[in-house]
Write a protein that holds these residues in place. Structure first.
Motif, PDB file in Angstrom:
ATOM      1  N   PRO A 173     -57.510 -21.520 -69.950  1.00 40.74           N
ATOM      2  CA  PRO A 173     -57.577 -20.056 -70.087  1.00 40.74           C
ATOM      3  C   PRO A 173     -56.716 -19.338 -69.043  1.00 40.74           C
ATOM      4  O   PRO A 173     -56.585 -19.795 -67.907  1.00 40.74           O
ATOM      5  N   GLN A 174     -56.153 -18.217 -69.446  1.00 36.20           N
ATOM      6  CA  GLN A 174     -55.244 -17.477 -68.580  1.00 36.20           C
ATOM      7  C   GLN A 174     -55.904 -17.076 -67.257  1.00 36.20           C
ATOM      8  O   GLN A 174     -55.246 -17.058 -66.215  1.00 36.20           O
ATOM      9  N   SER A 175     -57.188 -16.760 -67.287  1.00 32.45           N
ATOM     10  CA  SER A 175     -57.869 -16.377 -66.045  1.00 32.45           C
ATOM     11  C   SER A 175     -57.803 -17.504 -65.017  1.00 32.45           C
ATOM     12  O   SER A 175     -57.608 -17.258 -63.818  1.00 32.45           O
ATOM     13  N   GLU A 176     -57.930 -18.742 -65.474  1.00 31.41           N
ATOM     14  CA  GLU A 176     -57.846 -19.887 -64.555  1.00 31.41           C
ATOM     15  C   GLU A 176     -56.400 -20.144 -64.132  1.00 31.41           C
ATOM     16  O   GLU A 176     -56.154 -20.593 -63.009  1.00 31.41           O
ATOM     17  N   ILE A 177     -55.470 -19.895 -65.026  1.00 32.68           N
ATOM     18  CA  ILE A 177     -54.053 -20.027 -64.662  1.00 32.68           C
ATOM     19  C   ILE A 177     -53.729 -19.079 -63.515  1.00 32.68           C
ATOM     20  O   ILE A 177     -53.043 -19.450 -62.550  1.00 32.68           O
ATOM     21  N   PHE A 178     -54.235 -17.854 -63.588  1.00 31.75           N
ATOM     22  CA  PHE A 178     -53.962 -16.895 -62.513  1.00 31.75           C
ATOM     23  C   PHE A 178     -54.634 -17.311 -61.209  1.00 31.75           C
ATOM     24  O   PHE A 178     -54.071 -17.100 -60.124  1.00 31.75           O
ATOM     25  N   GLN A 179     -55.802 -17.897 -61.281  1.00 29.79           N
ATOM     26  CA  GLN A 179     -56.428 -18.414 -60.055  1.00 29.79           C
ATOM     27  C   GLN A 179     -55.547 -19.484 -59.422  1.00 29.79           C
ATOM     28  O   GLN A 179     -55.369 -19.528 -58.193  1.00 29.79           O
ATOM     29  N   PHE A 180     -54.991 -20.330 -60.260  1.00 29.25           N
ATOM     30  CA  PHE A 180     -54.111 -21.389 -59.784  1.00 29.25           C
ATOM     31  C   PHE A 180     -52.845 -20.798 -59.155  1.00 29.25           C
ATOM     32  O   PHE A 180     -52.400 -21.227 -58.081  1.00 29.25           O
ATOM     33  N   ILE A 181     -52.254 -19.824 -59.808  1.00 27.14           N
ATOM     34  CA  ILE A 181     -51.053 -19.159 -59.286  1.00 27.14           C
ATOM     35  C   ILE A 181     -51.332 -18.551 -57.920  1.00 27.14           C
ATOM     36  O   ILE A 181     -50.551 -18.720 -56.962  1.00 27.14           O
ATOM     37  N   LYS A 182     -52.430 -17.850 -57.799  1.00 23.95           N
ATOM     38  CA  LYS A 182     -52.774 -17.209 -56.524  1.00 23.95           C
ATOM     39  C   LYS A 182     -53.012 -18.242 -55.436  1.00 23.95           C
ATOM     40  O   LYS A 182     -52.615 -18.030 -54.268  1.00 23.95           O
ATOM     41  N   GLY A 183     -53.615 -19.355 -55.793  1.00 23.13           N
ATOM     42  CA  GLY A 183     -53.815 -20.418 -54.811  1.00 23.13           C
ATOM     43  C   GLY A 183     -52.495 -20.986 -54.313  1.00 23.13           C
ATOM     44  O   GLY A 183     -52.327 -21.248 -53.112  1.00 23.13           O
ATOM     45  N   ASP A 184     -51.549 -21.183 -55.226  1.00 27.30           N
ATOM     46  CA  ASP A 184     -50.223 -21.683 -54.833  1.00 27.30           C
ATOM     47  C   ASP A 184     -49.498 -20.683 -53.930  1.00 27.30           C
ATOM     48  O   ASP A 184     -48.826 -21.071 -52.970  1.00 27.30           O
ATOM     49  N   ILE A 185     -49.616 -19.406 -54.249  1.00 24.15           N
ATOM     50  CA  ILE A 185     -48.973 -18.386 -53.417  1.00 24.15           C
ATOM     51  C   ILE A 185     -49.549 -18.405 -52.005  1.00 24.15           C
ATOM     52  O   ILE A 185     -48.806 -18.372 -51.009  1.00 24.15           O
ATOM     53  N   ASP A 186     -50.870 -18.476 -51.901  1.00 21.60           N
ATOM     54  CA  ASP A 186     -51.497 -18.520 -50.577  1.00 21.60           C
ATOM     55  C   ASP A 186     -51.058 -19.763 -49.808  1.00 21.60           C
ATOM     56  O   ASP A 186     -50.798 -19.700 -48.596  1.00 21.60           O
ATOM     57  N   GLN A 187     -50.969 -20.888 -50.505  1.00 22.03           N
ATOM     58  CA  GLN A 187     -50.537 -22.125 -49.863  1.00 22.03           C
ATOM     59  C   GLN A 187     -49.106 -21.983 -49.353  1.00 22.03           C
ATOM     60  O   GLN A 187     -48.790 -22.393 -48.235  1.00 22.03           O
ATOM     61  N   ALA A 188     -48.238 -21.406 -50.154  1.00 23.58           N
ATOM     62  CA  ALA A 188     -46.849 -21.212 -49.746  1.00 23.58           C
ATOM     63  C   ALA A 188     -46.759 -20.312 -48.522  1.00 23.58           C
ATOM     64  O   ALA A 188     -46.038 -20.609 -47.557  1.00 23.58           O
ATOM     65  N   LEU A 189     -47.488 -19.206 -48.536  1.00 30.75           N
ATOM     66  CA  LEU A 189     -47.430 -18.258 -47.426  1.00 30.75           C
ATOM     67  C   LEU A 189     -47.922 -18.884 -46.124  1.00 30.75           C
ATOM     68  O   LEU A 189     -47.425 -18.575 -45.035  1.00 30.75           O
ATOM     69  N   GLN A 190     -48.889 -19.774 -46.217  1.00 34.88           N
ATOM     70  CA  GLN A 190     -49.380 -20.457 -45.019  1.00 34.88           C
ATOM     71  C   GLN A 190     -48.370 -21.462 -44.480  1.00 34.88           C
ATOM     72  O   GLN A 190     -48.297 -21.696 -43.269  1.00 34.88           O
ATOM     73  N   LEU A 191     -47.569 -22.040 -45.370  1.00 34.45           N
ATOM     74  CA  LEU A 191     -46.649 -23.105 -44.966  1.00 34.45           C
ATOM     75  C   LEU A 191     -45.321 -22.589 -44.433  1.00 34.45           C
ATOM     76  O   LEU A 191     -44.693 -23.258 -43.608  1.00 34.45           O
ATOM     77  N   PHE A 192     -44.867 -21.422 -44.898  1.00 34.80           N
ATOM     78  CA  PHE A 192     -43.584 -20.920 -44.393  1.00 34.80           C
ATOM     79  C   PHE A 192     -43.687 -20.715 -42.886  1.00 34.80           C
ATOM     80  O   PHE A 192     -44.601 -20.029 -42.413  1.00 34.80           O
ATOM     81  N   PRO A 193     -42.781 -21.295 -42.108  1.00 33.77           N
ATOM     82  CA  PRO A 193     -42.885 -21.210 -40.644  1.00 33.77           C
ATOM     83  C   PRO A 193     -42.677 -19.804 -40.090  1.00 33.77           C
ATOM     84  O   PRO A 193     -43.185 -19.477 -39.020  1.00 33.77           O
ATOM     85  N   ASP A 194     -41.914 -18.960 -40.806  1.00 29.96           N
ATOM     86  CA  ASP A 194     -41.619 -17.625 -40.291  1.00 29.96           C
ATOM     87  C   ASP A 194     -41.251 -16.700 -41.444  1.00 29.96           C
ATOM     88  O   ASP A 194     -41.297 -17.082 -42.603  1.00 29.96           O
ATOM     89  N   ASN A 195     -40.871 -15.482 -41.082  1.00 34.25           N
ATOM     90  CA  ASN A 195     -40.591 -14.435 -42.076  1.00 34.25           C
ATOM     91  C   ASN A 195     -39.112 -14.312 -42.391  1.00 34.25           C
ATOM     92  O   ASN A 195     -38.677 -13.309 -42.946  1.00 34.25           O
TER      93      ASN A 195
END
Length: 493
Positions: A173-195
């Motif tokens: 379901p699309q609602s779960e797809i969006f949860q997955f997308i948001k989780g990936d975005i948060d993971q990426a933002l935590q991993l980038f060393p700087d801005n």
């Protein structure tokens, strides 16, 4: 596979066909873990992932993101297969792009996410940056797909065998797809060393991921019931970009100048360049073929058209509606399109056609090459998304709208300064301003859907039976034949 070196991948990236590298279907990708041994292997896989992105940027992203809207229509030399988009006549047997090429990109990211953590790097920051880029790419690709097709097969692991247990899965379901997308975005933002931004803005960065986050949360706020919480999250992510090295260029035309790639307004773009064998991108369908240039046009028109490239054609042209939105005082007008008139015997003028000047590439050896970068995010887009979020939150969006307009109108700005009205009035202005600013950049269809205006503003859609079911894209027959657990979207059975 052990000898599949980064040098080889680089050679494909620079000189080879995009289809030569990681060109796999979403249901039958076979890889070998023996490749994932060194930092060089990881760097090569990263480049391969961006080659996949470039392959879908040639035309697929434009078809999905704008071609169905009110931006382009029939050109002077036939429809070239485009009419199914702008007339909204999609059918499962003639669906245009499928999700297969996008799942190939997902698989490239999945491979990196699975194997890179086990590789030893000289710099932990570099390792984290590669992983962050993969998470951002996977989030972006799923976002494109779920906006287009709704529910999706959720593939979180790379496809490394043809076992049906792993390759044949139902849609999530699309609602779960969006949860997955948001989780990936948060993971990426935590991993980038700087801005910081990547070289030429051609790789995912923390600011680019925040731009993606802002758009994702605007979408879920408006389309998925996310409400105030998601609007505030979007606004926070978008405003974070303003603390980075980004700004509007004074001259609108300079944003798209081939010699000015990766400029201060660009946040994320897909790289196109001479000798990279990517071929012309979709802008070639918006120009002119030499045989279609009339002899009785002005010297100015002939000079504006300039060189013609191999493959360029006037298959689609800007609609009258788009052209009507621009004042002559708006510098975006000439930098976006140019109207061509023929000169009659009595010196009167007759309209002939219009070419798109945005994205008109560069002339190499006397031939026009449509190899401008495809921009995914730039600062004007971010400013207007901030205005959109503020307005939905009941705040005044004037500052951001007027920043865009000050650049557009220059010394005539006072005549066009925006003053906040009702929330509904402001939304209409923001949507219209986004079209003026980003016409032909692949944004308009998704903007109309996000603002709930696609059916209302597109007669080609509103006149159809069960129009609300036609907003999603049909799943192509070719996909249904490969993925036997996938069912067609309603309205296309």
């Amino acid at each position: 596979m052990k000898n599949f070196s980064i040098a080889f991948i680089l050679s494909l990236f620079l000189f080879g066909s995009c289809s030569d590298l990681l060109d796999v279907s979403p249901t039958s990708v076979i890889t070998t873990a023996s490749f994932w041994e060194t930092e060089g292997d990881a760097e090569g896989a990263l480049i391969g992932m961006y080659v996949n992105l470039r392959s879908i940027s040639n035309s697929t992203l434009y078809y999905l993101g704008e071609a169905r809207a009110d931006v382009v229509g029939l050109g002077t030399v036939g429809d070239g297969g485009w009419s199914k988009y702008y007339l909204n006549r999609l059918h499962q047997d003639d669906a245009g792009p499928t999700w297969q090429s996008l799942f190939t990109l997902v698989n490239s990211a999945n491979l990196i996410i699975k194997y890179v953590p086990e590789i030893e790097f000289a710099s932990e920051d570099r390792k984290n940056n590669i992983l962050a880029e993969a998470y951002a790419m996977r989030a972006y690709t799923y976002f494109v797909m779920t906006k287009t097709w709704g529910d999706l097969p959720l593939r979180q692991e790379p496809t490394e065998s043809e076992n049906p247990e792993f390759t044949q899965i139902e849609r999530t379901p699309q609602s779960e797809i969006f949860q997955f997308i948001k989780g990936d975005i948060d993971q990426a933002l935590q991993l980038f060393p700087d801005n910081s931004y990547a070289e030429n803005k051609m790789f995912w960065s923390k600011p680019a991921t925040n731009a993606l986050k802002g758009e994702v949360y605007l979408w879920t706020a408006k389309q998925m019931g996310g409400g105030t919480a998601d609007l505030q999250t979007a606004l926070t992510a978008l405003e974070a970009i303003q603390t980075t090295n980004v700004s509007l260029l004074d001259n609108f035309e300079d944003v798209f100048d081939y010699s000015n790639k990766g400029n201060d307004e660009i946040i994320m773009a897909v790289r196109f360049a001479e000798l990279e064998s990517a071929g012309n991108n979709y802008f070639n369908a918006m120009y002119l073929i030499g045989s279609a240039i009339p002899t009785n046009i002005s010297t100015e028109a002939r000079e504006t058209i300039g060189a013609i490239g191999g493959g360029s054609n006037n298959i689609v042209v800007p609609t009258d509606y788009v052209k009507s939105l621009y004042s002559d005082a708006d510098q975006r007008k000439d930098a976006s399109f140019y109207e061509i008139f023929t000169i009659n015997e009595d010196e009167s003028l007759s309209y002939y056609t219009t070419i798109v000047t945005k994205g008109s590439g560069t002339v190499i050896g006397g031939s026009r090459n449509f190899i401008d970068d495809i921009i995914l995010f730039r600062y004007a887009d971010v400013l207007l998304m901030i205005a959109e979020a503020k307005n939905a939150l009941g705040e005044d969006p004037s500052m951001e709208i007027n920043e865009v307009r000050m650049r557009a109108y220059g010394e005539n700005y006072n005549e066009f300064a925006f003053t906040s009205g009702t929330m509904e009035e402001n939304d209409a202005i923001i949507l219209e301003e986004r079209l003026r600013e980003m016409a032909f950049e692949g944004k308009r269809w998704w903007d109309l859907v996000r603002f709930d205006k696609a059916i209302e503003m597109l007669p080609t859609l509103s006149e159809k039976e069960n129009a609300e079911q036609k907003v999603l894209w049909p799943i192509a027959t070719s996909v249904l034949s490969l993925e036997n657990k996938v069912l067609q979207n309603p309205g296309y059975e």
